[in-house]
Design a protein around this motif. Structure first.
Motif, PDB file in Angstrom:
ATOM      1  N   GLY A   1       0.807  -1.208   0.000  1.00  0.00           N
ATOM      2  CA  GLY A   1       0.000   0.000   0.000  1.00  0.00           C
ATOM      3  C   GLY A   1       0.841   1.258   0.000  1.00  0.00           C
ATOM      4  N   ARG A   2       1.869   1.280   0.819  1.00  0.00           N
ATOM      5  CA  ARG A   2       2.742   2.465   0.877  1.00  0.00           C
ATOM      6  C   ARG A   2       3.479   2.658  -0.448  1.00  0.00           C
ATOM      7  NH1 ARG A   2       2.880   4.792   5.711  1.00  0.00           N
ATOM      8  NH2 ARG A   2       2.654   3.617   7.667  1.00  0.00           N
ATOM      9  N   TYR A   3       3.872   1.569  -1.075  1.00  0.00           N
ATOM     10  CA  TYR A   3       4.548   1.649  -2.369  1.00  0.00           C
ATOM     11  C   TYR A   3       3.625   2.273  -3.410  1.00  0.00           C
ATOM     12  CZ  TYR A   3       7.203   0.031  -6.478  1.00  0.00           C
ATOM     13  OH  TYR A   3       7.915  -0.035  -7.657  1.00  0.00           O
ATOM     14  N   MET A   4       2.391   1.783  -3.493  1.00  0.00           N
ATOM     15  CA  MET A   4       1.444   2.327  -4.468  1.00  0.00           C
ATOM     16  C   MET A   4       1.120   3.782  -4.185  1.00  0.00           C
ATOM     17  SD  MET A   4      -1.189  -0.787  -5.351  1.00  0.00           S
ATOM     18  CE  MET A   4      -1.701  -1.106  -3.681  1.00  0.00           C
ATOM     19  N   LYS A   5       0.991   4.131  -2.920  1.00  0.00           N
ATOM     20  CA  LYS A   5       0.695   5.518  -2.550  1.00  0.00           C
ATOM     21  C   LYS A   5       1.829   6.439  -2.953  1.00  0.00           C
ATOM     22  CE  LYS A   5      -2.019   8.471  -0.362  1.00  0.00           C
ATOM     23  NZ  LYS A   5      -3.405   8.731  -0.814  1.00  0.00           N
ATOM     24  N   ALA A   6       3.068   6.018  -2.724  1.00  0.00           N
ATOM     25  CA  ALA A   6       4.226   6.844  -3.058  1.00  0.00           C
ATOM     26  C   ALA A   6       4.343   7.074  -4.553  1.00  0.00           C
ATOM     27  CB  ALA A   6       5.496   6.197  -2.523  1.00  0.00           C
ATOM     28  N   ARG A   7       3.776   6.184  -5.361  1.00  0.00           N
ATOM     29  CA  ARG A   7       3.896   6.300  -6.817  1.00  0.00           C
ATOM     30  C   ARG A   7       2.597   6.731  -7.487  1.00  0.00           C
ATOM     31  NH1 ARG A   7       7.366   3.786  -4.489  1.00  0.00           N
ATOM     32  NH2 ARG A   7       9.489   3.471  -5.286  1.00  0.00           N
ATOM     33  N   ASN A   8       1.643   7.138  -6.693  1.00  0.00           N
ATOM     34  CA  ASN A   8       0.368   7.630  -7.221  1.00  0.00           C
ATOM     35  C   ASN A   8      -0.289   6.628  -8.180  1.00  0.00           C
ATOM     36  OD1 ASN A   8       0.424  10.240  -5.900  1.00  0.00           O
ATOM     37  ND2 ASN A   8       2.030  10.794  -7.358  1.00  0.00           N
ATOM     38  N   VAL A   9      -0.201   5.348  -7.814  1.00  0.00           N
ATOM     39  CA  VAL A   9      -0.883   4.321  -8.619  1.00  0.00           C
ATOM     40  C   VAL A   9      -2.389   4.563  -8.533  1.00  0.00           C
ATOM     41  CG1 VAL A   9      -1.338   1.846  -8.823  1.00  0.00           C
ATOM     42  CG2 VAL A   9       0.969   2.651  -8.288  1.00  0.00           C
ATOM     43  N   LYS A  10      -3.047   4.490  -9.676  1.00  0.00           N
ATOM     44  CA  LYS A  10      -4.496   4.689  -9.705  1.00  0.00           C
ATOM     45  C   LYS A  10      -5.192   3.508  -9.031  1.00  0.00           C
ATOM     46  CE  LYS A  10      -8.451   5.289 -12.790  1.00  0.00           C
ATOM     47  NZ  LYS A  10      -8.937   5.211 -14.191  1.00  0.00           N
ATOM     48  N   VAL A  11      -5.907   3.799  -7.957  1.00  0.00           N
ATOM     49  CA  VAL A  11      -6.640   2.747  -7.245  1.00  0.00           C
ATOM     50  C   VAL A  11      -8.063   3.246  -6.981  1.00  0.00           C
ATOM     51  CG1 VAL A  11      -6.560   1.036  -5.388  1.00  0.00           C
ATOM     52  CG2 VAL A  11      -4.457   2.189  -6.079  1.00  0.00           C
ATOM     53  N   GLY A  12      -8.792   3.542  -8.067  1.00  0.00           N
ATOM     54  CA  GLY A  12     -10.187   3.914  -7.888  1.00  0.00           C
ATOM     55  C   GLY A  12     -11.033   2.717  -7.494  1.00  0.00           C
ATOM     56  N   THR A  13     -10.646   1.544  -8.014  1.00  0.00           N
ATOM     57  CA  THR A  13     -11.326   0.281  -7.687  1.00  0.00           C
ATOM     58  C   THR A  13     -10.273  -0.811  -7.539  1.00  0.00           C
ATOM     59  OG1 THR A  13     -11.629  -0.186 -10.041  1.00  0.00           O
ATOM     60  CG2 THR A  13     -13.455   0.875  -8.891  1.00  0.00           C
ATOM     61  N   PHE A  14     -10.557  -1.788  -6.707  1.00  0.00           N
ATOM     62  CA  PHE A  14      -9.637  -2.914  -6.583  1.00  0.00           C
ATOM     63  C   PHE A  14     -10.422  -4.200  -6.338  1.00  0.00           C
ATOM     64  CE2 PHE A  14     -10.162  -1.385  -2.249  1.00  0.00           C
ATOM     65  CZ  PHE A  14     -10.203  -2.535  -1.475  1.00  0.00           C
ATOM     66  N   SER A  15      -9.901  -5.274  -6.909  1.00  0.00           N
ATOM     67  CA  SER A  15     -10.452  -6.615  -6.701  1.00  0.00           C
ATOM     68  C   SER A  15      -9.377  -7.498  -6.089  1.00  0.00           C
ATOM     69  CB  SER A  15     -10.935  -7.215  -8.021  1.00  0.00           C
ATOM     70  OG  SER A  15     -11.998  -6.469  -8.563  1.00  0.00           O
ATOM     71  N   MET A  16      -9.818  -8.589  -5.471  1.00  0.00           N
ATOM     72  CA  MET A  16      -8.878  -9.466  -4.781  1.00  0.00           C
ATOM     73  C   MET A  16      -9.184 -10.925  -5.106  1.00  0.00           C
ATOM     74  SD  MET A  16      -8.730  -7.617  -1.010  1.00  0.00           S
ATOM     75  CE  MET A  16     -10.491  -7.838  -0.691  1.00  0.00           C
ATOM     76  N   ILE A  17      -8.123 -11.720  -5.235  1.00  0.00           N
ATOM     77  CA  ILE A  17      -8.259 -13.168  -5.376  1.00  0.00           C
ATOM     78  C   ILE A  17      -7.230 -13.817  -4.465  1.00  0.00           C
ATOM     79  CG2 ILE A  17      -6.876 -13.062  -7.515  1.00  0.00           C
ATOM     80  CD1 ILE A  17      -8.256 -15.715  -8.343  1.00  0.00           C
TER      81      ILE A  17
END
Length: 274
Positions: free
Chosen positions: A6-22
């Motif tokens: 999560g911190r990695y994605m936040k630091a790189r402004n990864v688009k996370v408007g929606t997320f799915s999980m498997i």
């Protein structure tokens, strides 16, 4: 694992408007999805959760789940699948275009990189359950371990080799500590266990500290990177690696992980702030 992702994605402004999980339908998969979803709730509070798929452990066939994920088209697809299940999911999902539609985020995937090779999607964000393998630190101890293992086995070491090695080094520390306390005699299992409490030692993957569970559970540094197949080297390499201090991505001794995440990571010690 999941806080670091999560911190990695936040630091790189990864688009996370929606997320799915498997994730696999047993404790590892259930705990992993709970930690990841809670982390998204803290770091990406506007993100909308989508599919929450829980195939059986060892299912091997994921056509139905992949169809669902493709239809959903979430910005991020997260998984804690591992081993043969993870390989099967990637090999089955790639021809369906799943990883072109969605950013693939994997909590424990470094161990499949040698076998998947150019079948591994480029740009996947993944962890190794520590600062292991291609994300391990540039220290004399790790260079000795990484190079020696690679020469002996014909492939670079991944998370399992690192974890076994750090366990053996921890045992060595505990035995030496116990023998120093009992006059050099062979220590009993109880003396070794007592000596291991609250110990710390250097390992190829960094400093291991027995700080949780009344000194019985370890914390360690984490690293996250992105995959890229290097045709010249004929192997997957990891780019844009970010390291996280153990105290940045682990709870303090008096809190359970999920409670700590849901409380907003109180006491986290990260480079540049909490």
């Amino acid at each position: 694992d999941n806080v670091a992702l999560g911190r990695y994605m936040k630091a790189r402004n990864v688009k996370v408007g929606t997320f799915s999980m498997i994730n696999q339908d047993y404790a590892w998969g259930q705990d992993s999805k709970a930690d990841f979803a809670a982390t998204m709730g803290q770091l990406f509070p506007q993100a909308k959760p989508g599919g929450d798929l829980l195939p059986k452990f060892g299912a091997g066939q994921y056509g139905t789940e992949i169809s669902s994920l493709v239809r959903e088209g979430s910005d991020v697809v997260y998984s804690s699948l591992w081993g043969g299940d993870l390989q099967a999911f990637i090999l089955q999902g790639a021809p369906r275009g799943l990883f072109q539609r969605s950013q693939l985020v994997l909590s424990a995937a470094d161990h499949v990189l040698p076998s998947l090779g150019d079948k591994m999607p480029n740009g996947a964000i993944l962890g190794a359950r520590g600062a292991y393998g291609l994300m391990s630190p540039n220290t004399p101890l790790n260079r000795w371990f990484f190079d020696g293992y690679s020469q002996a086995r014909g492939v670079w070491p991944v998370q399992a080799a690192y974890r076994i090695t750090q366990g053996l080094l921890g045992m060595k520390v505990a035995i030496e500590k116990a023998m120093a306390a009992n006059g050099g005699k062979k220590p009993t299992p109880e003396e070794i266990a007592a000596a291991l409490e609250n110990s710390e030692w250097e390992s190829p993957g960094g400093l291991i500290q027995m700080k949780l569970g009344n000194g019985h559970q370890a914390i360690q540094p984490m690293a996250i990177g992105r995959t890229r197949y290097d045709a010249g080297k004929k192997m997957v390499v990891l780019d844009d690696i970010q390291n996280f201090a153990a105290e940045c991505v682990n709870p303090p001794a008096n809190m359970k992980s999920l409670d700590w995440i849901k409380a907003g990571f109180p006491g986290a010690k990260c480079d540049g702030g909490s």
